[in-house]
Scaffold this active site. Structure first.
Site, PDB file in Angstrom:
ATOM      1  N   GLY A   1      -6.601  12.399  -1.457  1.00 22.87           N
ATOM      2  CA  GLY A   1      -6.308  13.308  -2.194  1.00 22.87           C
ATOM      3  C   GLY A   1      -5.021  14.145  -1.540  1.00 22.87           C
ATOM      4  O   GLY A   1      -4.794  15.269  -2.052  1.00 22.87           O
TER       5      GLY A   1
ATOM      6  N   ASN B   1       0.775   8.622 -13.667  1.00 27.07           N
ATOM      7  CA  ASN B   1       0.410   8.271 -12.444  1.00 27.07           C
ATOM      8  C   ASN B   1       1.444   8.064 -11.255  1.00 27.07           C
ATOM      9  O   ASN B   1       2.379   8.042 -11.727  1.00 27.07           O
ATOM     10  CB  ASN B   1      -0.111   6.922 -12.941  1.00 27.07           C
ATOM     11  CG  ASN B   1      -0.458   5.901 -11.733  1.00 27.07           C
ATOM     12  OD1 ASN B   1      -1.320   6.519 -10.679  1.00 27.07           O
ATOM     13  ND2 ASN B   1      -0.215   4.756 -11.761  1.00 27.07           N
TER      14      ASN B   1
ATOM     15  N   HIS C   1       2.450   5.733  -8.373  1.00 29.85           N
ATOM     16  CA  HIS C   1       2.658   4.316  -7.716  1.00 29.85           C
ATOM     17  C   HIS C   1       3.426   4.192  -6.437  1.00 29.85           C
ATOM     18  O   HIS C   1       4.692   4.637  -6.626  1.00 29.85           O
ATOM     19  CB  HIS C   1       2.655   3.407  -8.844  1.00 29.85           C
ATOM     20  CG  HIS C   1       2.266   1.913  -8.287  1.00 29.85           C
ATOM     21  ND1 HIS C   1       1.194   1.463  -8.208  1.00 29.85           N
ATOM     22  CD2 HIS C   1       3.242   0.967  -7.875  1.00 29.85           C
ATOM     23  CE1 HIS C   1       1.090   0.203  -7.644  1.00 29.85           C
ATOM     24  NE2 HIS C   1       2.501  -0.203  -7.624  1.00 29.85           N
TER      25      HIS C   1
ATOM     26  N   THR D   1       0.321   3.700 -19.644  1.00 35.36           N
ATOM     27  CA  THR D   1       0.043   2.848 -20.897  1.00 35.36           C
ATOM     28  C   THR D   1      -1.079   1.988 -20.506  1.00 35.36           C
ATOM     29  O   THR D   1      -1.442   1.653 -19.210  1.00 35.36           O
ATOM     30  CB  THR D   1       1.159   2.242 -21.513  1.00 35.36           C
ATOM     31  OG1 THR D   1       1.681   1.157 -20.511  1.00 35.36           O
ATOM     32  CG2 THR D   1       2.367   3.003 -21.662  1.00 35.36           C
TER      33      THR D   1
ATOM     34  N   LEU E   1      -1.064  -2.254 -16.725  1.00 37.69           N
ATOM     35  CA  LEU E   1      -1.318  -1.750 -15.344  1.00 37.69           C
ATOM     36  C   LEU E   1       0.176  -1.441 -14.738  1.00 37.69           C
ATOM     37  O   LEU E   1       1.012  -2.214 -14.791  1.00 37.69           O
ATOM     38  CB  LEU E   1      -2.183  -2.702 -14.356  1.00 37.69           C
ATOM     39  CG  LEU E   1      -2.364  -2.275 -13.067  1.00 37.69           C
ATOM     40  CD1 LEU E   1      -3.289  -1.077 -12.927  1.00 37.69           C
ATOM     41  CD2 LEU E   1      -2.749  -3.517 -12.168  1.00 37.69           C
TER      42      LEU E   1
ATOM     43  N   GLU F   1       6.096  10.779  -2.250  1.00 39.04           N
ATOM     44  CA  GLU F   1       5.416  10.885  -3.126  1.00 39.04           C
ATOM     45  C   GLU F   1       4.889  12.408  -3.531  1.00 39.04           C
ATOM     46  O   GLU F   1       5.020  13.056  -4.419  1.00 39.04           O
ATOM     47  CB  GLU F   1       4.036  10.111  -2.713  1.00 39.04           C
ATOM     48  CG  GLU F   1       4.320   8.634  -2.858  1.00 39.04           C
ATOM     49  CD  GLU F   1       2.946   7.819  -2.718  1.00 39.04           C
ATOM     50  OE1 GLU F   1       1.772   8.349  -3.425  1.00 39.04           O
ATOM     51  OE2 GLU F   1       2.832   6.949  -2.066  1.00 39.04           O
TER      52      GLU F   1
HETATM   53  C1  GAR Z   1      -0.909   7.037  -2.725  1.00 40.86           C
HETATM   54  O1  GAR Z   1      -0.070   6.241  -1.769  1.00 40.86           O
HETATM   55  C2  GAR Z   1      -0.796   6.739  -4.054  1.00 40.86           C
HETATM   56  O2  GAR Z   1       0.739   6.398  -4.574  1.00 40.86           O
HETATM   57  C3  GAR Z   1      -1.650   5.403  -4.333  1.00 40.86           C
HETATM   58  O3  GAR Z   1      -2.631   5.501  -3.323  1.00 40.86           O
HETATM   59  C4  GAR Z   1      -2.434   6.585  -2.285  1.00 40.86           C
HETATM   60  C5  GAR Z   1      -3.402   7.732  -2.682  1.00 40.86           C
HETATM   61  O4  GAR Z   1      -3.166   8.723  -1.588  1.00 40.86           O
HETATM   62  N1  GAR Z   1      -1.803   5.048  -5.649  1.00 40.86           N
HETATM   63  C6  GAR Z   1      -2.119   3.619  -5.860  1.00 40.86           C
HETATM   64  O5  GAR Z   1      -1.927   2.878  -5.290  1.00 40.86           O
HETATM   65  C7  GAR Z   1      -2.488   3.562  -7.447  1.00 40.86           C
HETATM   66  N2  GAR Z   1      -2.327   2.388  -7.903  1.00 40.86           N
HETATM   67  P1  GAR Z   1      -3.718  10.314  -1.723  1.00 40.86           P
HETATM   68  O6  GAR Z   1      -5.155  10.071  -2.182  1.00 40.86           O
HETATM   69  O7  GAR Z   1      -3.622  10.694  -0.497  1.00 40.86           O
HETATM   70  O8  GAR Z   1      -3.052  10.872  -2.801  1.00 40.86           O
END
Ligand code: GAR
Length: 194
Positions: A18, A113, A115, A147, A150, A180
């Site tokens: 999270g 989302n 990614h 959408t 994936l 991110e």
């Molecule tokens: C993040 O790097 C996010 O971009 C990725 O999981 C991690 C979650 O970290 N998401 C994906 O791979 C979705 N396909 P977080 O729980 O610390 O935010």
């Protein structure tokens, strides 16, 4: 700073740590931010992020997908929680489940989302390892509208980082994660009309 009128009510869906959720919660503390974080839902009752959200005074719901017979019935339960809290926008933040076409239609244009790759490169999992193996000179992250396909859908924001000669998946992941945390709050604000 004056409070933004008509802040959109955002929910965040998580599965684990999270840290992106925490970045969104932090950003939404600014009175002028155009969204408030009104709900956090996890499909994993053990998700560390749930504790953080609770400590921030945000309502949380843990709904284990294991208690539902199929994908859509889980998604309908999530949808009911979102409706109950009058949510306007949903941000997936490390939510590691594919959402059904039914759910994507309900939230069309209101579901984001993040990614960890420069989409359309490296959809799916293990993006950092795959970027290293492909010999990419740069890598990064993308916030996009969800959408039913994936890791597809219109891109809202991307951030790029260089891939360094001595990078490991961990060092590269850490460099991308910092980006991110920077762009997700910007993208949610953009989607919320700020
Ligand atoms: C993040 O790097 C996010 O971009 C990725 O999981 C991690 C979650 O970290 N998401 C994906 O791979 C979705 N396909 P977080 O729980 O610390 O935010």
């Amino acid at each position: 700073m004056t409070a933004a009128p008509d802040r959109k009510r955002a929910a965040i869906l998580i599965s684990g740590r999270g840290s992106n959720m925490a970045a969104l919660i932090e950003a939404a503390k600014a009175p002028a931010y155009p969204a408030s974080i009104a709900l956090v839902i996890s499909n994993n009752p053990e998700a560390a992020g749930l504790g953080h959200a609770r400590a921030e005074g945000i309502p949380t719901v843990a709904l284990s997908h294991k208690n539902f017979p199929d994908r859509e019935s889980f998604d309908r339960a999530v949808h009911a929680e979102l409706e109950e809290k009058a949510i306007d926008l949903v941000a997936l933040a490390g939510f590691m489940r594919v959402l059904s076409p039914w759910f994507c239609r309900q939230w069309e244009g209101r579901l984001l989302n993040i990614h960890p790759s420069l989409l359309p490169k490296f959809k799916g999992v293990d993006t950092h390892r795959r970027a290293l193996e492909a010999g990419e000179a740069e890598h990064g992250c993308t916030v996009h509208v969800v959408t039913p396909d994936l890791d597809d859908g219109p891109i809202i924001l991307q951030a790029r980082v260089p891939v360094l000669p001595d990078d490991t998946t961990d060092s590269l992941a850490a460099r991308v994660l910092a980006e991110e945390h920077r762009i997700y709050p910007l993208a949610l604000a953009k989607a919320a009309g700020g």
